[in-house]
Enzyme design. Sequence first.
Site, PDB file in Angstrom:
ATOM      1  N   GLN A 198     -11.256  -1.242   7.154  1.00  0.00           N
ATOM      2  CA  GLN A 198      -9.968  -1.930   7.121  1.00  0.00           C
ATOM      3  C   GLN A 198      -9.185  -1.687   8.415  1.00  0.00           C
ATOM      4  OE1 GLN A 198      -9.563  -0.297   2.706  1.00  0.00           O
ATOM      5  NE2 GLN A 198      -7.685  -1.345   3.275  1.00  0.00           N
ATOM      6  N   PHE A 229      -9.967  -1.691  -0.864  1.00  0.00           N
ATOM      7  CA  PHE A 229      -9.018  -1.066  -1.800  1.00  0.00           C
ATOM      8  C   PHE A 229      -8.352   0.178  -1.227  1.00  0.00           C
ATOM      9  CE2 PHE A 229     -12.724  -2.723  -4.281  1.00  0.00           C
ATOM     10  CZ  PHE A 229     -12.138  -3.916  -4.657  1.00  0.00           C
ATOM     11  N   GLU A 233      -9.803   2.546   4.797  1.00  0.00           N
ATOM     12  CA  GLU A 233      -8.744   2.655   5.800  1.00  0.00           C
ATOM     13  C   GLU A 233      -9.080   3.766   6.789  1.00  0.00           C
ATOM     14  OE1 GLU A 233      -4.821   2.496   4.184  1.00  0.00           O
ATOM     15  OE2 GLU A 233      -3.848   2.986   6.084  1.00  0.00           O
ATOM     16  N   ARG A 311       5.257   7.692  -0.572  1.00  0.00           N
ATOM     17  CA  ARG A 311       5.368   6.427  -1.310  1.00  0.00           C
ATOM     18  C   ARG A 311       5.459   6.674  -2.818  1.00  0.00           C
ATOM     19  NH1 ARG A 311       4.736   0.646  -0.626  1.00  0.00           N
ATOM     20  NH2 ARG A 311       4.702   0.890   1.625  1.00  0.00           N
ATOM     21  N   ARG A 343      -5.183   1.336  -2.977  1.00  0.00           N
ATOM     22  CA  ARG A 343      -4.316   0.269  -3.492  1.00  0.00           C
ATOM     23  C   ARG A 343      -3.070   0.786  -4.225  1.00  0.00           C
ATOM     24  NH1 ARG A 343      -7.133  -4.760  -6.706  1.00  0.00           N
ATOM     25  NH2 ARG A 343      -5.688  -6.389  -6.078  1.00  0.00           N
ATOM     26  N   PHE A 345      -1.185   3.229  -2.831  1.00  0.00           N
ATOM     27  CA  PHE A 345      -0.896   4.272  -1.852  1.00  0.00           C
ATOM     28  C   PHE A 345       0.154   5.269  -2.357  1.00  0.00           C
ATOM     29  CE2 PHE A 345       0.306   5.572   2.604  1.00  0.00           C
ATOM     30  CZ  PHE A 345      -0.961   5.734   3.129  1.00  0.00           C
ATOM     31  N   ALA A 516      -1.299  -1.610   2.952  1.00  0.00           N
ATOM     32  CA  ALA A 516       0.100  -1.721   2.541  1.00  0.00           C
ATOM     33  C   ALA A 516       0.454  -3.152   2.137  1.00  0.00           C
ATOM     34  CB  ALA A 516       1.044  -1.219   3.644  1.00  0.00           C
ATOM     35  N   GLU A 717      -1.336  -5.070  -3.351  1.00  0.00           N
ATOM     36  CA  GLU A 717      -1.215  -3.872  -4.180  1.00  0.00           C
ATOM     37  C   GLU A 717      -0.388  -4.039  -5.457  1.00  0.00           C
ATOM     38  OE1 GLU A 717       0.174  -2.003  -0.543  1.00  0.00           O
ATOM     39  OE2 GLU A 717      -0.944  -0.228  -1.104  1.00  0.00           O
TER      40      GLU A 717
END
Lengths: 763, 176
Positions: A198, A229, A233, A311, A343, A345, A516, A717
């Site tokens: 990603q 998902f 990342e 988050r 997904r 986060f 995000a 997400e």
Amino acid sequence: MSHAKPLPHDAAALHVTGAARYVDDIPTPAGTLHIAFGLSEVAHGTLDALDLAQVHAAPGVIAVLTAADLPHANDVSPSAHDEPLLATDRVHYIGQPLFAVVATSHLAARRAARLGRAEITKAPAILTIDEALAAGSRFEEGPRIYTKGDAEAALAAAPRRLQGSMEIGGQEHFYLEGQAALALPCDNGDMIVHSSTQHPTEIQHKVAEALGTPMHSVRVEVRRMGGGFGGKESQGNALAVICAIAAQQTGKPCKMRYDRDDDMVITGKRHDFRIDYDVGFDDEGRICAVDFTQYARCGWAQDLSLPVADRAMLHADNAYAMPHVRITSHRLKTNTQSATAFRGFGGPQGMVGIERVMDHIAHSLSLDGAELRRRNYYPEMDSGTPPETTPYGQPVTDFVLRGLTQTLLDSADYDARRRKLAEWNAANPVIKRGLAFSPVKFGISFTLTHLNQAGALVHIYQDGSVHLNHGGTEMGQGLFQKCAQVAASRLGLPLEAIKITATDTAKVPNTSATAASSGTDLNGMAVAAACDTLRGRMAEHLADTHGGAATDITFAEGKVTIGDKVLTFAEAAQSAYGARISLSATGFYKTPDIAWDRIKGEGQPFFYFAYGAAVTEVAVDTLTGEYRILRADLLHDAGASLNPALDIGQVEGGYIQGAGWLTTEELVWNDEGRLTTHAPSTYKIPACSDRPEVFNVALWKGANPAQTIYRSKAVGEPPLMLGISALLALSDAVAACGSGYPALNAPATPEQVLSAITEVQGT
Amino acid sequence: MSKKTHITLKVNGKSEEFLAEPRELLIYTLRERLNITGPHIGCETSHCGACTVTVDGKSVKSCTMFAVQAEGAEITTIEGIGTPDSLHPLQEAFKEHHGLQCGYCTPGMITRAAKLLEENPAPSEEEIRFGMAGNICRCTGYQNIVKSIQAAAAEMNSSQSSSSEAVGHKTTEAAE
């Protein structure tokens, strides 16, 4: 106009014929070598020696690399430089790569990797939240604390008060395509890397560091991933880097893909959390104050754990305006896989915390859960009531959940079903049913503000065909199609005129991860900017040539209209080329109006919020704890959707993935720290037979008040958290078995449910 | 190294002949030996279904079948079901009804669905859901996969009943 149409995925015809290429499908040059890691069998200790004689002697082995063989940086961390590619003096979890085998085939490399012997002096392993707390094993110096008002005083003064604690398990991504990379050595030490990632720019960055070259020597290409998902990342770094190093050392193309069991044992997952709560409320259920303590189990390396835990704090309010709030967050370091993006986060865990509080309050007041939630909502946008602020000081100005909730409850026939369900439960001692509503308010933007930027590169060729490129990656979400729709709309072309091309760090540099939920918001705007530049140049040239004002020239349906004169787009492009007008442009976008101080917990981290709500009904067998989802009704806010078909797909898939996380998907580590659920045989992902028998999904009609691309909203997400209603429905069903509060942990596996039933029956 | 075995089999109508170790798995034969990369490797333990192919009329997870076990067999992969220029009704339906997202499970999913519709040309929704339970999709939530199979079944049944007039198949409307 191409945008807003429910067009199929851009590569659908390739996917249905098996012609779409993933990294493992790319034909490799003769002599390509394959890599496998040898893994630590010990959760914590000192690496005294590696005996690799048998590995070297195994058939097909070309080279064996350890940390000592790495010429430059030995680090694949996306953040704190604390994640060696290959272990040096210490091992930190079972599954940590110790050495790499380079061999003539995938299987030869894997077989040889099993033959390595590591001498490790064991140290006590810190595996659980309690062990980490006791040992003071954490990231950052102490807990982060965000506050609004005076929670302590307001709790003491509240008419009613409840306390509780909840365990929330992690989640394996189980992208169907495992991690994979292919590195092709070029002349002059340059490297081309195909990676299932990603975050192509980060792969480029980490590969360049590892090769000791500037980033300009490394080109990373990503056509598509078989699911991401969040799991791609940062977790692809290790494969890409080892492939590049091996390719540099052997001069041969090198390829690596994790076997599924290795993938699950090596890579990070969703963070598991414990959330303690203390809530004060009035007799109507309105929350006066809440105090959350969130414990995140982050694993052995920092990875993305700090923003994930942030988050979680930023979603501890979900949809509810609360005057006094304190959120304390502990980021705990353990000898397990380094938990990573997944997904939502951290948002989903924070949201489960407050939804648990709502569920607990509703039970204690014998109040309907939907009604209780509505009493606590933020004020509706345009309602005349001034907006209220989140616990981190951002005013919620775009709230639509009051209207959205009413629409959903009506379409789901909630009140009548609630009555019927009570009758069913009164009449049926064995099968109990549960019904639950839950809303979602999810903040859109990277909380690390500088990541909110994107670039695009668009070429128009002499024949009027268009080459489209941008910094976002395609993992099934439909980003490429949406961006192509934007380009087609901006240039007034049919979609077929737009060639979608693989993400490539040589075309658009310095990209952010496609994460995000921001892919379309950022890249769609960058694409629009590039197309507008080109259209503007063409219009000026045509106005010069044919007279009139450039602004009066229209581009639509493949035609360019200049007063009475109509050209095909191809003729217009040819004319511009002949007049030496540049037909290549970049586009750039940065999200406006955001600013955030993550240490203080103050500011405007989000450009806007995305909303949604769900009603789920379940049936539980009280003798076994087994259950089924009977019906789910979802209503989700995608703003003015760029592609309703793709967006509905995100909503449906997100719900099922969220419900899976909270119900059947259980990760189990044994006392040694070994992940025992390391394959789909032991880790239960929802199957086709698990989906709700009745599944009604719709999009909320309403444009985004924020100036996003065609007023759409991010949709990657947020729908995952609609799955929280499945957990709450199980709680409702269990509550029907007795008088106590079920206090379910997640995942609420049948074993959990059965034990909760026994518990409430005993009270 | 184990002694190699002589194997002959037919893939998508084409005869193949080669020497392979007895432990060579069918998915490796297809992907690496024959360069047929539609069937994907997902879990390598026969749980996810990404590698599903049809062997002598049965749905098989090719990651847990040895090539030697397929000696003399007729194998159909996604590549043998249709091509981008001539899609099978199931392929058309998965495309038009959004029965895919990342697409990695899709070849196995459609190969299994084709077999399911052979076994049961007019399945109920529940029969589809349980008939497809051996193929995991992590993206879609299955809703559109079930819709796609229903649409294809309807299409195939109607084109069969309208007999000789039906050449090829109709284009289905985009969903939603």
